[in-house]
Design an enzyme around this catalytic site. Sequence first.
Site, PDB file in Angstrom:
ATOM      1  N   HIS A 194      -6.453  -7.177  -0.206  1.00 52.88           N
ATOM      2  CA  HIS A 194      -6.587  -5.745  -0.487  1.00 52.88           C
ATOM      3  C   HIS A 194      -5.831  -5.397  -1.773  1.00 52.88           C
ATOM      4  O   HIS A 194      -4.756  -5.954  -2.019  1.00 52.88           O
ATOM      5  CB  HIS A 194      -6.019  -4.914   0.678  1.00 52.88           C
ATOM      6  N   ASP A 205      -4.795 -12.593   3.840  1.00 50.46           N
ATOM      7  CA  ASP A 205      -6.009 -12.087   4.456  1.00 50.46           C
ATOM      8  C   ASP A 205      -7.274 -12.366   3.632  1.00 50.46           C
ATOM      9  O   ASP A 205      -8.365 -11.934   4.011  1.00 50.46           O
ATOM     10  CB  ASP A 205      -5.886 -10.585   4.779  1.00 50.46           C
ATOM     11  N   ASP A 215      -2.879 -10.664  -2.068  1.00 52.90           N
ATOM     12  CA  ASP A 215      -3.417 -10.112  -0.820  1.00 52.90           C
ATOM     13  C   ASP A 215      -4.875  -9.711  -1.076  1.00 52.90           C
ATOM     14  O   ASP A 215      -5.230  -9.324  -2.188  1.00 52.90           O
ATOM     15  CB  ASP A 215      -2.588  -8.893  -0.412  1.00 52.90           C
ATOM     16  N   HIS A 263       0.820  -1.225   0.000  1.00 50.09           N
ATOM     17  CA  HIS A 263       0.000   0.000   0.000  1.00 50.09           C
ATOM     18  C   HIS A 263       0.853   1.275   0.000  1.00 50.09           C
ATOM     19  O   HIS A 263       0.315   2.366  -0.212  1.00 50.09           O
ATOM     20  CB  HIS A 263      -0.919   0.048   1.227  1.00 50.09           C
TER      21      HIS A 263
HETATM   22 ZN   LIG Z   1      -4.175  -7.019   2.960  1.00 48.46          ZN
END
Ligand SMILES: [Zn+2]
Length: 337
Positions: free
Chosen positions: A164, A249, A162, A125
Amino acid sequence: MLYFRHPACLAHDPALVMPGHPERPERLIAVERALEAREWLGCEVREAPLASAAELELAHSAEHVASIEAFCAAGGGAIDADTYAVEASWEAARRAAGGACAMVRALLGGEDAVGFCGTRPAGHHAERERAMGFCLFDNLAVAAELAVREPGVERVLVVDWDVHHGNGTAEIFRRRDDVLVANIHQEGIFPGTGALADVGSGAGEGFTINLPAPGGSGEDVWLSLLEHIVVPAGREFEPQLVLVSAGFDAHRADPLAGCLLETESFAAMACQVRDLAAELGAPLGAVLEGGYDVGALAESVVATLAAFGGEGEAVSAAPDPLFTSRAAAQIGHYWEL
Ligand SMILES: [Zn+2]
Protein backbone atom coordinates in the site's frame (compact mmCIF):
# COMPACT_ATOMS: atom_id res chain seq x y z
CA MET A 1 21.91 -6.53 14.08
CA LEU A 2 19.60 -4.96 16.63
CA TYR A 3 15.98 -6.12 16.94
CA PHE A 4 13.45 -4.04 18.87
CA ARG A 5 10.30 -5.62 20.29
CA HIS A 6 7.96 -5.32 23.27
CA PRO A 7 5.24 -7.61 24.64
CA ALA A 8 2.93 -4.59 24.96
CA CYS A 9 2.70 -4.60 21.15
CA LEU A 10 0.63 -7.81 21.45
CA ALA A 11 -2.04 -6.09 23.55
CA HIS A 12 -3.19 -3.92 20.62
CA ASP A 13 -5.94 -6.45 19.87
CA PRO A 14 -9.04 -6.06 17.68
CA ALA A 15 -10.89 -9.02 19.26
CA LEU A 16 -13.38 -6.90 21.20
CA VAL A 17 -13.71 -3.85 18.97
CA MET A 18 -13.29 -5.18 15.39
CA PRO A 19 -13.35 -8.98 15.55
CA GLY A 20 -11.80 -10.64 12.49
CA HIS A 21 -9.58 -7.64 11.73
CA PRO A 22 -6.47 -8.77 9.81
CA GLU A 23 -4.09 -6.58 11.87
CA ARG A 24 -3.94 -8.81 14.90
CA PRO A 25 -1.43 -9.93 17.55
CA GLU A 26 -0.98 -13.33 15.86
CA ARG A 27 1.12 -11.56 13.22
CA LEU A 28 3.86 -10.69 15.69
CA ILE A 29 3.55 -14.02 17.51
CA ALA A 30 4.28 -15.81 14.22
CA VAL A 31 7.19 -13.50 13.41
CA GLU A 32 8.79 -14.02 16.81
CA ARG A 33 8.26 -17.80 16.72
CA ALA A 34 9.98 -17.99 13.32
CA LEU A 35 12.86 -15.83 14.53
CA GLU A 36 13.26 -17.90 17.69
CA ALA A 37 13.58 -21.00 15.52
CA ARG A 38 16.53 -19.27 13.80
CA GLU A 39 17.97 -18.02 17.12
CA TRP A 40 16.92 -14.48 16.14
CA LEU A 41 19.52 -14.66 13.35
CA GLY A 42 22.11 -13.53 15.86
CA CYS A 43 20.33 -10.24 16.54
CA GLU A 44 20.75 -8.43 19.83
CA VAL A 45 17.12 -8.26 21.02
CA ARG A 46 16.18 -5.06 22.86
CA GLU A 47 12.98 -3.80 24.46
CA ALA A 48 11.35 -0.96 22.58
CA PRO A 49 11.08 2.03 24.95
CA LEU A 50 8.04 4.30 25.17
CA ALA A 51 8.13 7.26 22.80
CA SER A 52 7.67 10.54 24.63
CA ALA A 53 5.00 13.05 23.63
CA ALA A 54 7.80 15.30 22.37
CA GLU A 55 9.04 12.51 20.08
CA LEU A 56 5.55 11.78 18.71
CA GLU A 57 5.10 15.49 18.11
CA LEU A 58 8.10 15.49 15.77
CA ALA A 59 5.72 14.09 13.13
CA HIS A 60 2.25 14.69 14.61
CA SER A 61 0.28 17.57 16.03
CA ALA A 62 -0.06 17.75 19.82
CA GLU A 63 -3.84 17.53 19.26
CA HIS A 64 -3.53 14.22 17.43
CA VAL A 65 -1.28 12.73 20.12
CA ALA A 66 -3.66 13.87 22.87
CA SER A 67 -6.70 12.59 20.97
CA ILE A 68 -5.24 9.08 20.62
CA GLU A 69 -4.33 9.07 24.32
CA ALA A 70 -7.86 10.15 25.30
CA PHE A 71 -9.53 7.72 22.87
CA CYS A 72 -7.54 4.79 24.31
CA ALA A 73 -8.10 5.91 27.92
CA ALA A 74 -11.84 5.93 27.24
CA GLY A 75 -11.66 2.28 26.18
CA GLY A 76 -11.10 2.69 22.45
CA GLY A 77 -13.22 1.35 19.61
CA ALA A 78 -13.35 2.08 15.88
CA ILE A 79 -11.50 5.24 14.80
CA ASP A 80 -12.64 4.80 11.21
CA ALA A 81 -13.99 1.92 9.13
CA ASP A 82 -10.74 -0.03 9.34
CA THR A 83 -8.67 1.51 12.15
CA TYR A 84 -9.16 0.53 15.77
CA ALA A 85 -7.64 1.17 19.18
CA VAL A 86 -8.19 -0.35 22.60
CA GLU A 87 -7.02 0.87 25.99
CA ALA A 88 -3.71 -1.00 25.64
CA SER A 89 -3.09 0.50 22.20
CA TRP A 90 -1.74 3.69 23.79
CA GLU A 91 1.24 1.80 25.19
CA ALA A 92 1.63 -0.38 22.09
CA ALA A 93 1.68 2.66 19.79
CA ARG A 94 4.25 4.44 21.98
CA ARG A 95 6.42 1.28 22.02
CA ALA A 96 6.22 1.07 18.22
CA ALA A 97 7.30 4.69 17.76
CA GLY A 98 9.75 4.48 20.67
CA GLY A 99 11.41 1.39 19.17
CA ALA A 100 11.95 3.24 15.90
CA CYS A 101 13.48 6.18 17.81
CA ALA A 102 15.73 3.91 19.87
CA MET A 103 16.80 2.07 16.73
CA VAL A 104 17.76 5.30 14.98
CA ARG A 105 19.68 6.56 18.02
CA ALA A 106 21.59 3.27 18.28
CA LEU A 107 22.37 3.20 14.54
CA LEU A 108 23.53 6.82 14.45
CA GLY A 109 25.51 6.24 17.65
CA GLY A 110 27.46 3.53 15.85
CA GLU A 111 26.22 0.66 18.04
CA ASP A 112 25.36 -1.41 14.97
CA ALA A 113 24.91 -1.00 11.24
CA VAL A 114 21.51 -2.71 10.94
CA GLY A 115 18.30 -2.57 12.98
CA PHE A 116 14.75 -3.91 12.73
CA CYS A 117 11.64 -2.99 14.70
CA GLY A 118 9.25 -5.92 15.03
CA THR A 119 6.48 -3.82 16.55
CA ARG A 120 2.84 -2.89 15.91
CA PRO A 121 0.64 -0.99 15.24
CA ALA A 122 2.24 -0.05 11.94
CA GLY A 123 2.69 3.56 10.94
CA HIS A 124 3.00 4.58 7.30
CA HIS A 125 -0.67 5.54 6.74
CA ALA A 126 -0.94 7.76 9.84
CA GLU A 127 -1.01 11.43 8.91
CA ARG A 128 0.17 14.38 10.97
CA GLU A 129 -3.37 14.98 12.27
CA ARG A 130 -5.10 11.67 11.73
CA ALA A 131 -4.95 7.92 12.36
CA MET A 132 -5.87 5.76 9.36
CA GLY A 133 -5.18 2.46 7.62
CA PHE A 134 -4.58 0.50 10.87
CA CYS A 135 -1.96 3.12 11.89
CA LEU A 136 -2.06 5.47 14.90
CA PHE A 137 1.35 7.19 14.69
CA ASP A 138 3.85 7.15 11.82
CA ASN A 139 6.69 5.34 13.57
CA LEU A 140 9.16 5.70 10.71
CA ALA A 141 8.38 9.39 10.17
CA VAL A 142 8.94 10.12 13.87
CA ALA A 143 12.31 8.32 13.69
CA ALA A 144 13.32 10.07 10.44
CA GLU A 145 12.50 13.46 11.99
CA LEU A 146 14.61 12.52 15.00
CA ALA A 147 17.47 11.51 12.69
CA VAL A 148 17.63 14.76 10.69
CA ARG A 149 17.96 16.69 13.95
CA GLU A 150 21.16 14.79 14.78
CA PRO A 151 24.43 16.51 13.93
CA GLY A 152 25.90 15.15 10.73
CA VAL A 153 22.61 13.77 9.41
CA GLU A 154 21.52 15.94 6.51
CA ARG A 155 19.66 13.40 4.42
CA VAL A 156 17.55 10.30 5.13
CA LEU A 157 16.39 7.88 2.43
CA VAL A 158 13.08 6.11 3.07
CA VAL A 159 12.26 3.00 1.03
CA ASP A 160 8.65 1.83 1.48
CA TRP A 161 7.98 -1.59 -0.07
CA ASP A 162 4.65 -2.23 1.64
CA VAL A 163 2.04 -3.06 -1.03
CA HIS A 164 0.00 0.00 0.00
CA HIS A 165 1.21 3.53 -0.68
CA GLY A 166 2.64 5.06 2.51
CA ASN A 167 0.51 8.20 2.31
CA GLY A 168 1.30 9.34 5.85
CA THR A 169 5.08 9.37 5.44
CA ALA A 170 4.72 10.85 1.96
CA GLU A 171 2.58 13.76 3.20
CA ILE A 172 4.75 14.47 6.24
CA PHE A 173 7.84 14.88 3.98
CA ARG A 174 6.12 16.11 0.78
CA ARG A 175 7.69 19.59 0.86
CA ARG A 176 11.11 18.54 2.15
CA ASP A 177 14.39 17.90 0.38
CA ASP A 178 16.15 16.30 3.36
CA VAL A 179 14.05 13.11 3.37
CA LEU A 180 13.69 11.27 0.05
CA VAL A 181 10.65 9.00 0.23
CA ALA A 182 10.54 6.22 -2.38
CA ASN A 183 7.42 4.06 -2.50
CA ILE A 184 6.74 0.92 -4.51
CA HIS A 185 3.10 -0.10 -4.20
CA GLN A 186 0.14 -1.67 -5.95
CA GLU A 187 -1.74 0.82 -8.09
CA GLY A 188 -5.42 1.50 -7.42
CA ILE A 189 -5.84 -0.01 -3.95
CA PHE A 190 -5.99 1.62 -0.50
CA PRO A 191 -5.26 4.46 0.17
CA GLY A 192 -5.53 5.56 -3.48
CA THR A 193 -2.57 7.98 -3.39
CA GLY A 194 0.94 7.57 -4.79
CA ALA A 195 0.58 8.32 -8.51
CA LEU A 196 3.80 8.30 -10.53
CA ALA A 197 3.23 11.96 -11.42
CA ASP A 198 3.22 12.96 -7.72
CA VAL A 199 6.87 13.89 -7.19
CA GLY A 200 6.48 16.11 -4.11
CA SER A 201 5.85 19.85 -3.84
CA GLY A 202 7.77 23.10 -3.43
CA ALA A 203 11.30 22.52 -2.12
CA GLY A 204 10.42 18.82 -2.01
CA GLU A 205 9.78 18.49 -5.75
CA GLY A 206 11.68 15.41 -6.94
CA PHE A 207 12.18 14.13 -3.39
CA THR A 208 9.04 11.98 -3.55
CA ILE A 209 9.30 8.92 -5.77
CA ASN A 210 6.08 6.99 -6.36
CA LEU A 211 6.30 3.74 -8.25
CA PRO A 212 2.86 2.18 -8.66
CA ALA A 213 2.84 -1.40 -9.96
CA PRO A 214 -0.34 -2.89 -11.38
CA GLY A 215 -2.16 -5.67 -9.55
CA GLY A 216 -0.70 -9.03 -10.54
CA SER A 217 2.85 -7.66 -10.62
CA GLY A 218 5.51 -10.03 -9.42
CA GLU A 219 9.15 -9.94 -8.53
CA ASP A 220 10.27 -8.95 -12.02
CA VAL A 221 8.45 -5.60 -11.84
CA TRP A 222 9.13 -4.87 -8.16
CA LEU A 223 12.85 -5.72 -8.30
CA SER A 224 13.26 -3.79 -11.52
CA LEU A 225 11.68 -0.66 -10.01
CA LEU A 226 13.86 -1.00 -6.91
CA GLU A 227 17.12 -1.66 -8.73
CA HIS A 228 16.74 0.69 -11.67
CA ILE A 229 14.90 3.63 -10.08
CA VAL A 230 15.15 3.65 -6.27
CA VAL A 231 18.76 2.49 -5.94
CA PRO A 232 20.33 4.97 -8.40
CA ALA A 233 18.28 7.87 -7.01
CA GLY A 234 19.22 6.84 -3.47
CA ARG A 235 22.89 6.63 -4.47
CA GLU A 236 22.84 10.16 -5.91
CA PHE A 237 20.96 11.48 -2.85
CA GLU A 238 23.81 10.28 -0.57
CA PRO A 239 21.82 9.78 2.66
CA GLN A 240 23.49 9.31 6.03
CA LEU A 241 20.71 6.87 7.05
CA VAL A 242 18.47 4.46 5.16
CA LEU A 243 15.08 3.54 6.64
CA VAL A 244 12.74 0.89 5.25
CA SER A 245 8.98 0.74 5.73
CA ALA A 246 8.99 -3.04 5.56
CA GLY A 247 5.54 -4.35 4.76
CA PHE A 248 5.12 -7.86 3.47
CA ASP A 249 1.65 -7.64 1.96
CA ALA A 250 2.95 -7.70 -1.62
CA HIS A 251 3.44 -11.45 -0.95
CA ARG A 252 1.30 -13.63 -3.24
CA ALA A 253 -0.34 -15.23 -0.18
CA ASP A 254 -1.53 -11.93 1.26
CA PRO A 255 -5.31 -11.58 1.54
CA LEU A 256 -5.45 -7.77 1.27
CA ALA A 257 -3.70 -7.14 -2.04
CA GLY A 258 -2.98 -8.66 -5.43
CA CYS A 259 0.76 -8.64 -6.06
CA LEU A 260 2.71 -11.84 -6.53
CA LEU A 261 5.98 -11.60 -4.64
CA GLU A 262 7.47 -14.76 -3.15
CA THR A 263 9.22 -14.96 0.21
CA GLU A 264 12.55 -14.92 -1.66
CA SER A 265 11.53 -11.70 -3.43
CA PHE A 266 11.76 -9.87 -0.09
CA ALA A 267 15.25 -11.29 0.45
CA ALA A 268 16.18 -10.06 -3.03
CA MET A 269 14.87 -6.55 -2.29
CA ALA A 270 16.63 -6.59 1.09
CA CYS A 271 19.95 -7.48 -0.61
CA GLN A 272 19.61 -4.48 -2.94
CA VAL A 273 18.90 -2.06 -0.09
CA ARG A 274 21.60 -3.61 2.14
CA ASP A 275 24.22 -3.20 -0.59
CA LEU A 276 23.15 0.39 -1.28
CA ALA A 277 23.44 1.31 2.42
CA ALA A 278 26.83 -0.39 2.66
CA GLU A 279 28.10 1.41 -0.43
CA LEU A 280 26.98 4.73 1.05
CA GLY A 281 28.40 3.89 4.48
CA ALA A 282 24.92 4.57 5.92
CA PRO A 283 23.30 2.48 8.64
CA LEU A 284 20.09 0.66 7.72
CA GLY A 285 16.97 0.44 9.87
CA ALA A 286 13.62 -1.17 9.06
CA VAL A 287 10.24 -0.98 10.73
CA LEU A 288 7.47 -3.51 10.29
CA GLU A 289 4.42 -2.26 8.41
CA GLY A 290 1.83 -4.63 6.84
CA GLY A 291 1.67 -8.34 5.98
CA TYR A 292 -1.55 -10.21 6.77
CA ASP A 293 -0.92 -13.85 5.89
CA VAL A 294 0.81 -14.73 9.13
CA GLY A 295 2.86 -17.60 7.68
CA ALA A 296 4.07 -15.59 4.69
CA LEU A 297 4.76 -12.62 6.96
CA ALA A 298 6.89 -14.64 9.38
CA GLU A 299 8.89 -16.30 6.58
CA SER A 300 9.38 -13.01 4.79
CA VAL A 301 10.61 -11.17 7.90
CA VAL A 302 13.14 -13.96 8.49
CA ALA A 303 14.26 -13.81 4.83
CA THR A 304 14.61 -10.02 4.99
CA LEU A 305 16.57 -10.02 8.23
CA ALA A 306 18.85 -12.77 6.99
CA ALA A 307 19.62 -10.70 3.89
CA PHE A 308 20.14 -7.52 5.93
CA GLY A 309 22.60 -9.53 8.01
CA GLY A 310 24.62 -10.48 4.92
CA GLU A 311 23.09 -13.71 3.60
CA GLY A 312 22.77 -13.98 -0.17
CA GLU A 313 23.96 -11.82 -3.02
CA ALA A 314 22.03 -9.17 -4.90
CA VAL A 315 20.99 -10.42 -8.31
CA SER A 316 20.48 -7.90 -11.09
CA ALA A 317 16.95 -7.77 -12.53
CA ALA A 318 16.28 -7.05 -16.19
CA PRO A 319 14.72 -3.59 -16.53
CA ASP A 320 11.00 -4.14 -16.91
CA PRO A 321 10.27 -2.71 -20.37
CA LEU A 322 6.93 -1.13 -19.58
CA PHE A 323 6.65 0.06 -15.98
CA THR A 324 10.32 0.77 -15.31
CA SER A 325 10.65 2.71 -18.58
CA ARG A 326 7.53 4.73 -17.80
CA ALA A 327 8.85 5.46 -14.28
CA ALA A 328 12.32 6.31 -15.57
CA ALA A 329 10.83 8.90 -17.95
CA GLN A 330 9.24 10.67 -14.97
CA ILE A 331 11.85 10.22 -12.23
CA GLY A 332 14.72 10.81 -14.67
CA HIS A 333 13.82 14.52 -14.65
CA TYR A 334 15.20 14.67 -11.13
CA TRP A 335 17.72 11.86 -10.74
CA GLU A 336 20.49 10.34 -12.85
CA LEU A 337 19.11 6.84 -13.53
ZN1 LIG B 1 0.12 -2.52 3.60
